[in-house]
Design an enzyme around this catalytic site. Structure first.
Site, PDB file in Angstrom:
ATOM      1  N   GLN A 169      -1.132   5.460 -12.992  1.00 62.37           N
ATOM      2  CA  GLN A 169      -1.621   6.405 -12.002  1.00 62.37           C
ATOM      3  C   GLN A 169      -1.639   7.821 -12.562  1.00 62.37           C
ATOM      4  OE1 GLN A 169      -0.839   6.060  -7.836  1.00 62.37           O
ATOM      5  NE2 GLN A 169       0.443   4.271  -8.149  1.00 62.37           N
ATOM      6  N   SER A 183       5.149  12.013  10.276  1.00 60.35           N
ATOM      7  CA  SER A 183       3.986  11.371  10.893  1.00 60.35           C
ATOM      8  C   SER A 183       4.103   9.852  10.816  1.00 60.35           C
ATOM      9  CB  SER A 183       2.703  11.836  10.200  1.00 60.35           C
ATOM     10  OG  SER A 183       1.577  11.120  10.665  1.00 60.35           O
ATOM     11  N   GLY A 187       3.500   5.311  12.150  1.00 58.06           N
ATOM     12  CA  GLY A 187       3.314   4.275  11.146  1.00 58.06           C
ATOM     13  C   GLY A 187       2.295   4.696  10.087  1.00 58.06           C
ATOM     14  N   GLU A 207       0.305   6.241  -3.315  1.00 61.55           N
ATOM     15  CA  GLU A 207       1.733   6.411  -3.599  1.00 61.55           C
ATOM     16  C   GLU A 207       2.392   7.368  -2.605  1.00 61.55           C
ATOM     17  OE1 GLU A 207       4.831   7.573  -7.208  1.00 61.55           O
ATOM     18  OE2 GLU A 207       2.739   7.109  -7.663  1.00 61.55           O
ATOM     19  N   ARG A 208       1.669   8.400  -2.150  1.00 60.15           N
ATOM     20  CA  ARG A 208       2.272   9.339  -1.197  1.00 60.15           C
ATOM     21  C   ARG A 208       2.615   8.631   0.122  1.00 60.15           C
ATOM     22  NH1 ARG A 208       1.202  14.268   1.921  1.00 60.15           N
ATOM     23  NH2 ARG A 208      -0.835  13.460   2.507  1.00 60.15           N
ATOM     24  N   GLU A 234      -9.702   7.520  -5.894  1.00 59.51           N
ATOM     25  CA  GLU A 234      -9.129   7.789  -4.573  1.00 59.51           C
ATOM     26  C   GLU A 234      -8.439   9.149  -4.539  1.00 59.51           C
ATOM     27  OE1 GLU A 234      -5.347   6.645  -2.865  1.00 59.51           O
ATOM     28  OE2 GLU A 234      -6.432   5.388  -1.462  1.00 59.51           O
ATOM     29  N   ARG A 267      -9.448  12.470  -2.288  1.00 60.14           N
ATOM     30  CA  ARG A 267      -8.482  13.108  -1.388  1.00 60.14           C
ATOM     31  C   ARG A 267      -8.079  14.490  -1.877  1.00 60.14           C
ATOM     32  NH1 ARG A 267      -5.472   9.974   2.142  1.00 60.14           N
ATOM     33  NH2 ARG A 267      -6.165   7.824   2.313  1.00 60.14           N
TER      34      ARG A 267
END
Length: 270
Positions: free
Chosen positions: A26, A42, A47, A67-68, A101, A105
């Site tokens: 990654q 959050s 969830g 991963e976050r 991805e 983001r």
């Protein structure tokens, strides 16, 4: 007990959080603690809304993207997390999926983006334009980030800490590694804008023996530099003095990258 069968490509399931481990390939390495804390709250309340992407291993799952979200789920004390299982991906494909991805983001730091794009280019021997096609970005986007790899480690750290904008960083990438620390100190002390920094660097270059004239480089010269950079896969600069003498500067960030440049220009070392 019958053997377990692998899920079909892109199968979604609920996966135990503690069976997931971060993927070694990654691009993202840094996570803002404050932002991660907000996401944890959050997740604790609502969830994990969007599933992470994983590959199945013999003893668990390798995390490919998200991963976050996975870290937030851990911190929130969740036992399971929704996941899309992609056992159909090769190592290269898994790396590209995670990189795209994160780029979409905008969650990578500038230097993480630069190193991710360089790895993608090196994996498949791609030009800047080809890399742009793979990730849905322009050639200029790719070239601008790859120029950051010409920065010294201290300047790269300043960029990642947000002390320098990517515009400042691109300007500093055009000066020699030995001079970058001095320019960085002046930029901080004087609080130069990007345009001010560019003007100061240009003024300094006009006093050197080999430098372009006081006028900006022509479109032909800039096209030549871009073509060289695309062909070599690294930053290339052409400088010429008024008497017709000049030089071509080619930057590399590692011995492996130098080997690649030498191979592309047909140099073989015994």
């Amino acid at each position: 007990m019958p053997p377990r069968t692998l899920p079909t490509p892109a199968a979604q399931r609920t996966v135990p959080v503690d069976l997931i481990r971060p993927g070694a390939q990654q691009a993202r390495r840094h996570f803002d603690p404050a932002a991660l804390s907000e996401l944890t709250e959050s997740v604790r309340e609502s969830g994990v809304v969007q599933p992470v992407v994983v590959r199945q291993l013999a003893d668990g799952y390798e995390l490919l993207a998200g991963e976050r979200r996975w870290r937030a789920a851990q911190a929130a004390g969740l036992h399971d997390i929704p996941a899309v299982v992609r056992n159909d991906l090769s190592d290269d494909e898994a790396f590209v999926l995670g990189l795209v991805e994160n780029l979409q983001r905008e969650s990578l730091s500038p230097m993480e983006t630069a190193h991710g794009l360089r790895r993608l280019a090196d994996l498949h021997q791609l030009t800047h334009e080809d890399v742009g096609h793979r990730i849905g970005k322009s050639r200029e986007y790719v070239s601008n980030f790859l120029r950051l790899l010409a920065l010294t480690p201290s300047v790269q750290q300043a960029v990642d800490r947000g002390e320098l904008s990517t515009g400042h960083a691109k300007a500093l990438a055009g000066v020699s590694a030995a001079d970058q620390a001095g320019w960085l100190a002046n930029c901080r002390a004087q609080r130069w804008s990007v345009r001010q920094l560019e003007r100061e660097i240009a003024r300094h270059r006009r006093g050197t023996p080999v430098a372009p004239s006081s006028s900006p480089k022509s479109a032909d010269w800039l096209r030549m530099e871009r073509s060289l950079a695309d062909h070599l896969g690294t930053v290339a600069e052409v400088a010429m003095s008024n008497d017709g003498r000049g030089e071509i500067r080619i930057r590399f960030h590692s011995l492996e990258a130098l080997d690649g440049v030498l191979e592309k220009i047909g140099v073989q070392l015994d």
